[in-house]
Scaffold this active site. Structure first.
Site, short mmCIF file in Angstrom:
data_model
loop_
_atom_site.label_atom_id
_atom_site.label_comp_id
_atom_site.label_asym_id
_atom_site.label_seq_id
_atom_site.Cartn_x
_atom_site.Cartn_y
_atom_site.Cartn_z
N ASP A 206 111.98 36.07 75.09
CA ASP A 206 110.57 35.69 74.99
C ASP A 206 109.97 35.44 76.37
OD1 ASP A 206 108.49 34.77 72.95
OD2 ASP A 206 108.58 33.00 74.24
N GLU A 264 110.58 40.69 76.68
CA GLU A 264 109.16 40.66 76.37
C GLU A 264 108.48 40.19 77.64
OE1 GLU A 264 105.63 38.49 73.90
OE2 GLU A 264 107.13 37.42 75.03
C1 NOJ Z 1 105.67 35.39 72.80
C2 NOJ Z 1 105.95 35.35 71.32
O1 NOJ Z 1 106.04 36.67 70.84
C3 NOJ Z 1 104.83 34.57 70.70
O2 NOJ Z 1 104.87 34.64 69.29
C4 NOJ Z 1 104.91 33.15 71.17
O3 NOJ Z 1 103.80 32.43 70.69
C5 NOJ Z 1 104.91 33.07 72.70
N1 NOJ Z 1 105.76 34.03 73.30
C6 NOJ Z 1 105.37 31.70 73.16
O4 NOJ Z 1 106.72 31.53 72.91
#
Ligand code: NOJ
Length: 546
Positions: A206, A264
């Site tokens: 993440d 990500e």
């Molecule tokens: C990216 C995640 O995909 C999202 O759902 C989340 O709110 C944020 N990161 C914070 O963790």
């Protein structure tokens, strides 16, 4: 024919994203759970996916849909137990489906054992240093240290009782960690080992670009932040974040087969290779199709650039049309009014709020099917979000009192947030929960399902050759049969058409224009919509075996 080894399954994998709370509820509490995933392994097998990525299923107060984690090495009680996790993994592995879990290293939840300890230990303590605490500005320190905004709206700083402020790039319940500290690094290595030892095949990381920060004073203000890129930003995509992933990579490679990871990281395309390199996480999400308009030039540029970048990094490209943070793509492609950017994380400005923004569902569905067949024919790995295979639209009309996303609340409803793509899946056509929960459930689905969900259920679509589900099943089956390597060449075509050929003679043609065009010669093996008088009509993709 390219030979894949056990170690590099991820290079061409179709990965199905499960948002566990909304996939399937086995015990009737209105919340999807791990046993629900196990019970529906047959759906994933029939669909033909190679791996499942589960969004967080850890204990959490759900301030951000589970991305606020209390304990990284357990399962939320309402979703099951570690034994359920093992049973689910075993069932998926029995069918050759890999398991990828979500790791959230930028922040813990405010209920994680470290945060109350940081509050209790006070200023200057080691415990507080695990997070990012600062004194405020103004005579009494009553103003936040900077004017930075959280990603969900509102200030990125919250004040605690003794007057200090802590940084949270997301919700206040998600305090950012201090990655300069060795104990923070060790804690995550322990967590990664915990899941890798349980047989997990990979990790989705993440906001992988945010962990490492340089908060040396004076801190830039919000306006200056926007001008800082390529490693100069105080918290986005700093070069030193790669040191964290180099250490993770050593850990991943100590397993046989090595564990995969996908970053990500919403960074500019030219910075993506850093995360995708074999010394780093090994793969990175490419969200460029997700933000691209439905136009041949834009698609061609995205495809060309990302195949080049993948070659540069030694990885393969990933392709994404939807996930749990964005408007479902059949809706996105059906939005008829100019609505700013085609898609921003979590929202289209004013979508659902401005009544002049309307959705042409027929257009959206047609383009979504054409986009899917083009995406699934590209070299690399495709990520498919749960419900995408059913052709689900965004649920825009969730009442305010039933919304959950902090984005909605922190912007006073100006941004609807992400609940509309997280509505529990329809498995059957029967209300009240369309098979999401058992018939004798004690609670309704945790987000309300609209009546039209029944028409999009797995049960209904499985029996309909023209359904979205049938298209995805056929496409994934054929993709396996037709793929003979990672190469791709562009065939000459008219300005409104993209025509690519994969090694071995798999032709893929998408007509973005109004006028029908000829089918490439060979055997038509799949089309995203009916041909018209033997030609490919508007917004249609065709797969042909030469
Ligand atoms: C990216 C995640 O995909 C999202 O759902 C989340 O709110 C944020 N990161 C914070 O963790």
């Amino acid at each position: 024919m390219a030979q894949e080894t056990a170690a590099d399954w991820w290079r061409t994998a179709v990965v199905y994203q499960v948002y566990p709370r909304s996939f399937a509820d086995s015990d009737g509490n209105g919340i999807g759970d791990l046993e629900g995933v196990r019970a529906h392994v047959d759906h994933l097998v029939a669909l033909g996916v190679d791996a499942v990525w589960l969004s967080p299923f850890y204990p959490s107060a759900l301030a951000d849909g589970g991305y606020d984690i209390d304990d990284y090495r357990d399962v939320a009680p309402e979703l099951g137990t570690l034994a359920d996790f093992d049973a689910m993994t075993e069932a998926l592995h029995a069918h050759g489906i890999k398991v990828v879990v979500d790791i959230v290293p930028n922040h813990t939840s405010d209920r994680h054992r470290w945060f109350p300890a940081a509050l209790a230990a006070g200023r200057g303590s080691d415990e507080r240093d695990r997070y990012v605490f600062r004194e405020g500005k103004g005579p009494d320190g009553t103003e936040p240290p900077t004017d930075w905004e959280s990603d969900f709206g509102g200030s990125a700083w919250t004040r605690v009782e003794d007057g200090q402020w802590y940084l949270h790039l997301f919700a206040p319940e998600q305090p950012d960690l201090n990655w300069d500290r060795r104990d923070v690094r060790e804690e995550f290595l322990t967590t990664l080992r915990f899941w890798a030892d349980r047989g997990v095949d990979g990790f989705r990381v993440d906001v992988a670009n945010l962990l490492v920060k340089d908060l040396t004073e004076p801190l830039p203000d919000r306006a200056a932040l926007r001008t800082l890129t390529d490693g100069n930003h105080p918290y986005e995509d700093r070069d030193a974040v790669q040191e964290v992933y180099a250490e993770w990579r050593t850990l991943f490679d100590s397993y046989d087969p090595p564990r995969m990871a996908v970053a990500e990281a919403w960074v500019p395309a030219h910075r993506r290779a850093r995360y995708a390199s074999p010394q780093s996480l090994g793969q990175a999400f490419n969200f460029d199709l997700l933000t691209a308009p439905w136009a041949p030039g834009a698609w061609r540029d995205v495809i060309t650039e990302n195949l080049d970048l993948a070659a540069e990094s030694g990885s393969t490209s990933t392709w994404v049309l939807s996930n749990h943070d964005v408007i479902r793509h059949p809706t996105r492609y059906g939005i008829t009014a100019a609505a700013g950017q085609p898609n921003e994380i979590g929202y289209i400005p004013a979508f659902g709020v401005d009544p002049s923004i309307t959705v042409d569902e027929e257009l959206g569905a047609r383009r979504a099917r054409a986009a899917t067949l083009l995406m699934l024919a590209l070299p690399g790995s495709a990520y498919v979000y749960q419900g995408e295979e059913l052709g689900l639209f965004e649920v825009a009309d969730i009442p305010a009192e039933q919304r959950q996303d902090p984005t909605f609340f922190r912007t006073g409803g100006q941004r609807l947030g992400r609940d509309g793509c997280r509505v529990p899946l329809p498995w059957t056509s029967e209300p009240p929960s369309f098979g999401f929960s058992p018939a004798d459930a004690s609670a309704p689905p945790h987000l309300p399902q609209p009546a039209w969900f029944g028409g999009f259920s797995v049960e209904r679509e499985a029996g309909d050759d023209a359904s979205s589900l049938s298209l995805y099943r056929a496409a994934l089956r054929l993709r396996r049969a037709l793929t003979q390597g990672e190469g791709l060449i562009w065939e000459a075509s008219g300005p409104e058409v993209l025509h690519v050929v994969r090694v071995g003679g798999w032709h893929v043609l998408t007509n973005f224009g109004d006028e029908p065009v000829d089918v490439p010669s060979g055997e038509v093996v799949l089309t995203s919509g009916p041909l018209v008088d033997g030609q490919v009509p508007t917004d249609t993709t065709v797969w042909v075996r030469a």
